[in-house]
Motif scaffolding. Structure first.
Motif, short mmCIF file in Angstrom:
data_model
loop_
_atom_site.label_atom_id
_atom_site.label_comp_id
_atom_site.label_asym_id
_atom_site.label_seq_id
_atom_site.Cartn_x
_atom_site.Cartn_y
_atom_site.Cartn_z
N THR A 1 2.17 11.21 -3.66
CA THR A 1 2.73 12.28 -2.83
C THR A 1 3.25 13.43 -3.69
O THR A 1 3.44 14.54 -3.20
CB THR A 1 3.87 11.75 -1.94
OG1 THR A 1 4.95 11.26 -2.76
CG2 THR A 1 3.38 10.63 -1.03
N ALA B 1 7.13 6.09 1.98
CA ALA B 1 6.44 5.53 0.83
C ALA B 1 7.41 5.26 -0.32
O ALA B 1 7.38 4.20 -0.95
CB ALA B 1 5.31 6.46 0.38
N TYR B 2 8.30 6.21 -0.59
CA TYR B 2 9.26 6.02 -1.68
C TYR B 2 10.33 4.98 -1.33
O TYR B 2 10.84 4.29 -2.21
CB TYR B 2 9.91 7.35 -2.06
CG TYR B 2 9.15 8.08 -3.15
CD1 TYR B 2 9.24 7.68 -4.48
CD2 TYR B 2 8.33 9.15 -2.85
CE1 TYR B 2 8.56 8.34 -5.48
CE2 TYR B 2 7.63 9.82 -3.84
CZ TYR B 2 7.75 9.41 -5.15
OH TYR B 2 7.05 10.05 -6.15
N THR C 1 0.83 -1.20 0.00
CA THR C 1 0.00 0.00 0.00
C THR C 1 0.87 1.26 0.00
O THR C 1 0.61 2.21 -0.76
CB THR C 1 -0.93 0.02 1.23
OG1 THR C 1 -1.76 -1.15 1.20
CG2 THR C 1 -1.81 1.26 1.22
N LEU C 2 1.90 1.27 0.83
CA LEU C 2 2.80 2.42 0.88
C LEU C 2 3.52 2.62 -0.45
O LEU C 2 3.69 3.76 -0.91
CB LEU C 2 3.82 2.24 2.01
CG LEU C 2 3.30 2.45 3.43
CD1 LEU C 2 4.33 1.98 4.45
CD2 LEU C 2 2.95 3.91 3.66
N CYS D 1 1.25 4.30 -2.78
CA CYS D 1 0.95 5.69 -2.40
C CYS D 1 2.06 6.65 -2.81
O CYS D 1 1.84 7.87 -2.87
CB CYS D 1 0.75 5.79 -0.89
SG CYS D 1 -0.81 5.09 -0.30
N SER D 2 3.25 6.13 -3.09
CA SER D 2 4.42 6.99 -3.29
C SER D 2 4.20 8.03 -4.38
O SER D 2 4.47 9.23 -4.17
CB SER D 2 5.65 6.13 -3.62
OG SER D 2 5.42 5.33 -4.78
N CYS E 1 9.63 2.33 0.41
CA CYS E 1 8.90 1.08 0.12
C CYS E 1 8.85 0.82 -1.38
O CYS E 1 8.93 -0.34 -1.81
CB CYS E 1 7.49 1.16 0.70
SG CYS E 1 7.41 1.04 2.50
#
Length: 437
Positions: free
Chosen positions: A101, A117-118, A93-94, A97-98, A120
Motif C-alpha cells: 500500500t 492491512a496494517y 494475505t492482508l 498486502c500491507s 493485520c
C-alpha cells in the motif's frame, strides 16, 4: 532439480529470500554506475518490499501450520474448520498486502484497506511471537516429561489450548494497541541544563516532533491535530527530526499542508530520516518544505539568535540520515564536519540526527556537542518489536547524559509507522526547555 523438490517449503522460501537479497547486493554494487539514480532507488524499493514479503512467508507458514494443519489432522473436514482456514488465509494475505500500500494507496487521508492491512500486520507480529513463545514452553514441558505422556489426544488438546490462548492474547493486545495508537500524543516536558548556554537563552523552548510517517495510515487530519498541539506550546524553535513522510510529494502534497500553520518565534527546521530516502523524492521534499516555511538542514547549520541580545546565538545543526550512504543516494549522506562548519567548540551546539547511532558517532567525533535530538526507535512502538529496537540502538528512548556535559534525547515518535498501534510505548511531542548551567 529433483534435489530442490525434496527441500522443505520453509527452506525453499529461505533460499528465495537469499536470492532476492543477493539481487539487491548485485544491483547496488555492480549496476550502480549503469542505472540512473531514481531508477536505481525505485528498483531497491521494489526489491526491499519483495524481500520483506518473502521473509514474512516463513512466519506465515509457521502460523498456518500451528493454527490450521494440526486441526485438519484431528478430524474430518468440517464447515467450521473450512471457515477458520478461510479466515486465517485472509488474515495472512492482508498482512502481506500491507507494505504494497506504500506504493499503491497513499493520499490525503488513509484508505480503509491500508488501515485494515496494517492492523493485520500488527496482529501478525503479535500472533507469531506468542505462538513461538508458547511453542517453546510446550517443548520445554515435553522435555521435562521425558516422553512419559505420549497420547495423541492429550497432545492435540494442548495444541488447541495453545492456539486458542495465542489467538485470544493477540485479539486483546490488538484492540489495546489500536486504542493506544488512536490517542493524541502526550506532551513530554524535559528540562536540560546546557553548558555555556547564554543567559538570554535561559528557558528557551524547543519543541521536538519526529516519526510522523505521513503515508498509508497517517493523513492530513492527524497532522492537523499535531500542528495545533505544537502551536499551543508557543515554541521558540520547532525541530522535525526525520521520517515525516513515506511517499512522494505528488502523493502527499495535500496531506502536508497543515505544516504551513506551524508557528515558532525563531523558525522551524527539518532533517531527513531513513524513510525520506525510501520515498526516492528527497530533493523535491526539500523544495516543498521550504515553500511551507520549514528549513531543511542538509548537512548544514543555522545560527539561532537571541531575541534580547544580538550577540548571543546557538548553533543548530542537522545531518542527513546515515541510511542515505547505505542506499548510495546521490548528494546525500551524513557529513558531520560539513554540518558543523562554523560552529566552534566554544559555541552551544544542538545537533539534529534522526538515528541514535548517528548521535553516538557524532558525540564520539565532537564531544563538544551540547545536545543531540533523535527519533527513529518509536520506543519500540509495539511489543515485541520493542526488543529489537532496544538491542539495535545505543540510545533507546528518553534523556541520556553522555560524558561531562553532553545530552541525547531520543523521542518515541509523534505518531507511528504503518501499523496503527502502540503497545508498551506512547506517542509524544517533546517540549524541551534549555537551561543555563
Amino acid at each position: 532439480m529433483s534435489a530442490f523438490k525434496k527441500l522443505s517449503l520453509e527452506l525453499k522460501v529461505a533460499l528465495a529470500a537469499a536470492a532476492v537479497l543477493f539481487s539487491m547486493v548485485v544491483s547496488r554494487t555492480y549496476l550502480i554506475d549503469n542505472i540512473e539514480s531514481v531508477t536505481r532507488m525505485r528498483l531497491f524499493r521494489v526489491q526491499f518490499l519483495v524481500l520483506v514479503n518473502v521473509l514474512m512467508l516463513i512466519g506465515s507458514l509457521y502460523i498456518w501450520k500451528r493454527t490450521v494443519v494440526f486441526k485438519s489432522s484431528q478430524a474430518a473436514q468440517s464447515c467450521c474448520l473450512s471457515v477458520w482456514k478461510l479466515c486465517v488465509l485472509l488474515f495472512l494475505t492482508l498482512a502481506h498486502c500491507s507494505f504494497f500500500t506504500l506504493i499503491l494507496l497513499v493520499g490525503e487521508e488513509p484508505y480503509l484497506f491500508a488501515q485494515v492491512a496494517y492492523t493485520c500486520l500488527g496482529a501478525y507480529v503479535i500472533l507469531l511471537f506468542w505462538l513461538f513463545v508458547l511453542g517453546c514452553l510446550e517443548q520445554c514441558h515435553r522435555l521435562l516429561l521425558r516422553g512419559r505422556v505420549t497420547k495423541t489426544a492429550m497432545l492435540n488438546g494442548r495444541n488447541v489450548s495453545k492456539v486458542t490462548l495465542a489467538v485470544a492474547v493477540t485479539v486483546v493486545l490488538t484492540v489495546i494497541g489500536l486504542l493506544n495508537g488512536s490517542r493524541p500524543p502526550a506532551i513530554t516536558r524535559v528540562e536540560i541544563p546546557v553548558h555555556r548556554l547564554p543567559k538570554s537563552f535561559d528557558n528557551m523552548k524547543m519543541v521536538l516532533i519526529s516519526d510522523i510517517h505521513l503515508g498509508p495510515t497517517v493523513g492530513k487530519t492527524k497532522l492537523e491535530v499535531i500542528v495545533k498541539m505544537v502551536n499551543n506550546l508557543k515554541p521558540d524553535v520547532i525541530v522535525i527530526v526525520g521520517d515525516l513522510v513515506d511517499s512522494q510529494v505528488v502523493n502527499l502534497k495535500s496531506a502536508v499542508e497543515p505544516l504551513k500553520d506551524l508557528k515558532s518565534n525563531l523558525g522551524t527546521y527539518f532533517v531527513t530520516g531513513n524513510h525520506e530516502y525510501y520515498t526516492v523524492d528527497v530533493d523535491n521534499w526539500f523544495k516543498h518544505l521550504q515553500s511551507l516555511n520549514i528549513h531543511p538542514l542538509h548537512n548544514e547549520n543555522a545560527k539561532i539568535f537571541s531575541t534580547t541580545s544580538i550577540n548571543d546565538w546557538i548553533c543548530l545543526a542537522g545531518v542527513d540520515d546515515i541510511e542515505a550512504a547505505v542506499l548510495r543516494y546521490p548528494g546525500h549522506g551524513m557529513n558531520l564536519e560539513k554540518a558543523l562548519n562554523g560552529c566552534s567548540q566554544s559555541d552551544v551546539i544542538v545537533l539534529l540526527a534522526h538515528q541514535p547511532r548517528a548521535a553516538k558517532w557524532a558525540l564520539e567525533t565532537r564531544p563538544d556537542i551540547s545536545l543531540v535530538l533523535s527519533g527513529h526507535t518509536h520506543g519500540g512502538q509495539m511489543f515485541p518489536l520493542t526488543i529489537g529496537a532496544y538491542l539495535m540502538n545505543p540510545f533507546f528512548a528518553g534523556l541520556y547524559k553522555v560524558g561531562e556535559s553532553s545530552y541525547v534525547y531520543v523521542t518515541t515518535g509523534t505518531i507511528y509507522y504503518g501499523i496503527p498501534m502502540r503497545l508498551a510505548s506512547r506517542s509524544e511531542i517533546v517540549e524541551i526547555i534549555l537551561q543555563s548551567h
